[in-house]
Write an enzyme that holds these catalytic residues in place. Structure first.
Site, PDB file in Angstrom:
ATOM      1  N   ASP A  79       0.711  -1.345  -0.185  1.00 18.74           N
ATOM      2  CA  ASP A  79       0.060   0.560   0.120  1.00 18.74           C
ATOM      3  C   ASP A  79       0.975   1.213  -0.076  1.00 18.74           C
ATOM      4  OD1 ASP A  79       1.211  -0.809   2.488  1.00 18.74           O
ATOM      5  OD2 ASP A  79      -0.266   0.916   3.340  1.00 18.74           O
ATOM      6  N   GLU A 146       0.539  -1.159   5.554  1.00 19.04           N
ATOM      7  CA  GLU A 146       1.287  -0.664   6.023  1.00 19.04           C
ATOM      8  C   GLU A 146       0.652   0.350   6.880  1.00 19.04           C
ATOM      9  OE1 GLU A 146       4.865   1.001   7.654  1.00 19.04           O
ATOM     10  OE2 GLU A 146       4.236   1.595   5.867  1.00 19.04           O
TER      11      GLU A 146
END
Length: 490
Positions: A79, A146
């Site tokens: 991400d 994350e």
């Protein structure tokens, strides 16, 4: 996307980064990038699978002659932080990142670049695809979410990974080897209030704080950058007493891990103060600009009179407690480490403020490399907001990563760096939230290290990746893979 990105050296790295950046991948919306990564692994004929939380794992056997080396895990997160300038038209849910070259830097057009952690992911992809790079057995671990909760790392079960050494490719200075990091906790204050009708004889204004640099709320927290939410609160602080100012709405900041660059407030003032309001407020603005002239030279505060006045506002007594709680709530560096020079130990970012329609919410991210200090600051924030009547939730806690002074892989990396560069690397702990500490909770015997190319301005539209540093990083990574320690003889 400009072809010039794909022509950069090393092409194997930049082409994989271009492929990845064509896929929308905001945090918590990773379906497309998960499918992309699975298709990539399967297209190479490699064992590829998702775990229960949807991390993607790809396994590649050792190259000939490397079978006697310790198996490694190469790890990065899929991400990216989605931030854009206020005047940039862009949809992170549907569009790939538009990149361009600016001298030694790759940048994005008005948005975050996604080099955090896209360059690390691209490097792992390039190694998986290569037929010439020597390496031991590899497990490529691509974690999800994350940036907004460490969800992938927190939910990775023990027993899935088989590697003995983990290479995390998420460090953002190429002369650093990271052996530790801070943990974090989300602090969220919420409250409801009864709106009241706007007093007769009022006029409406919007106040906009903009032009701040923003940045990573861990790596950049020590730089003295402006926080749009704190600046806005300073402007509003004595507003009721001075101008009859009452707040109708505030919207400031966005993500917890990004220092807020912009804040917009809708307010009313007593009409009798209309001529004096902007003039007197400009004096406060000038004071703030003078204080931040070095770190925030582009700070702007704009006052615009509204054609119509808001119908409902926050009561003055509720506003009194709110602006004082915001003033009392700590923002920025709280303490410095006594174990590492120039390392922030504990900090807080007042990341997002939303107020209006009878509800308010303040979102913070508190970080520390010391668990007790993390909770000490979190409780300080909790106290400030509870005193004004808020409910305060502490959530999303994740541990720091304790340095291992006996790390075998650290010695390997330090030796290769000194040989290639001619000087010693900086072996450090960082104030960002790397996933190593979390992963280590289920894999306590895994030897972990973090390194990567130079990336500046992460979590802001000023994010940029150094081209020359990426070349240095790639050469370094290839040599590290060829020198992974031997397996221990049983």
């Amino acid at each position: 996307m400009s072809q010039e990105i794909r022509n950069l050296e090393p092409k194997v790295l930049w082409n994989k980064f271009a492929d990845l950046n064509a896929v929308p991948r905001p945090s918590k919306k990773e379906d497309r990038v998960i499918a992309f990564m699975k298709n990539f692994g399967e297209s190479l004929g490699l064992e590829t699978f998702e775990d229960d939380i949807r991390n993607v794992i790809i396994r590649k056997p050792a190259t000939p002659g490397m079978e006697n080396r310790k198996a490694i895990v190469m790890q990065g997160h899929l991400d990216m932080v989605h931030q854009k300038n206020g005047d940039t038209v862009f949809d992170f849910d549907t569009q790939g990142i538009a990149m361009y070259v600016d001298q030694d830097w790759v940048r994005a057009q008005g948005t975050t670049l996604g080099a955090d952690n896209g360059l690390g992911v691209a490097a792992i992809m390039a190694v998986l695809e290569s037929t010439t790079i020597a390496h031991p057995a590899i497990e490529a671990l691509f974690t999800i979410d994350e940036e907004t909760g460490m969800t992938g790392a927190l939910n990775l079960k023990g027993g899935i990974l088989q590697g003995e050494i983990l290479l995390n490719l998420d460090t953002e200075e190429d002369d650093e080897i990271d052996i530790g990091c801070a943990g974090g906790i989300d602090v969220t204050a919420t409250a409801e209030y009864n709106q009241e009708p706007t007093p007769e004889g009022s006029v409406g204004y919007t106040i906009t704080v903009k032009g701040l640099k923003g940045g990573h709320s861990g790596m950049d927290i020590h730089k003295g950058l402006g926080n749009a939410n704190k600046i806005m609160n300073r402007l509003l602080f004595d507003g009721f007493d001075n101008f009859g100012l009452q707040i109708a709405a505030i919207k400031g900041g966005s993500l917890r891990n990004a220092i807020p660059r912009e804040s917009v407030a809708t307010v009313i003032i007593a009409q009798v103060y209309d001529e004096a309001f902007v003039f007197d407020m400009q004096q406060i603005v000038n004071e703030i600009k003078a204080e931040l002239k070095t770190t925030e030279p582009n700070l702007e505060v704009v006052f615009e009179k509204l054609d119509s006045t808001p119908e409902l506002v926050m009561p003055s007594i509720a506003q009194f407690y709110f602006v004082r709680a915001m003033y009392a709530a700590h923002n920025g560096v709280y303490s410095m480490s006594t174990d590492f020079d120039n390392l922030v130990e504990t900090s807080n970012n007042i990341a997002k403020v939303v107020l209006g329609e009878g509800n308010l919410s303040v979102e913070c991210l508190t970080r520390s490399s010391v668990e007790t200090s993390k909770y000490d600051l979190a409780n300080s924030l909790r106290s400030a907001f509870e005193l004004m009547g808020c409910e305060v939730a502490l959530s999303g806690a994740y541990p720091g990563w304790t340095p291992n002074s006996e790390s075998e892989i650290m010695d390997v990396l330090a030796s290769i760096y000194e040989k290639q560069i001619g000087e010693k690397p900086r072996v450090v702990a960082c104030h960002a939230g790397l996933e190593c500490g979390i992963l280590g909770s289920n894999y306590p015997d895994m030897d972990m290290i973090s390194f990567g190319p130079t990336i500046h301005g992460a979590h802001s539209p000023d994010e940029r990746a150094s081209i020359s540093s990426s070349q240095k990083f790639w050469k370094f990574l290839v040599e590290v893979l060829a020198n992974i320690p031997l397996k221990q003889q049983k």
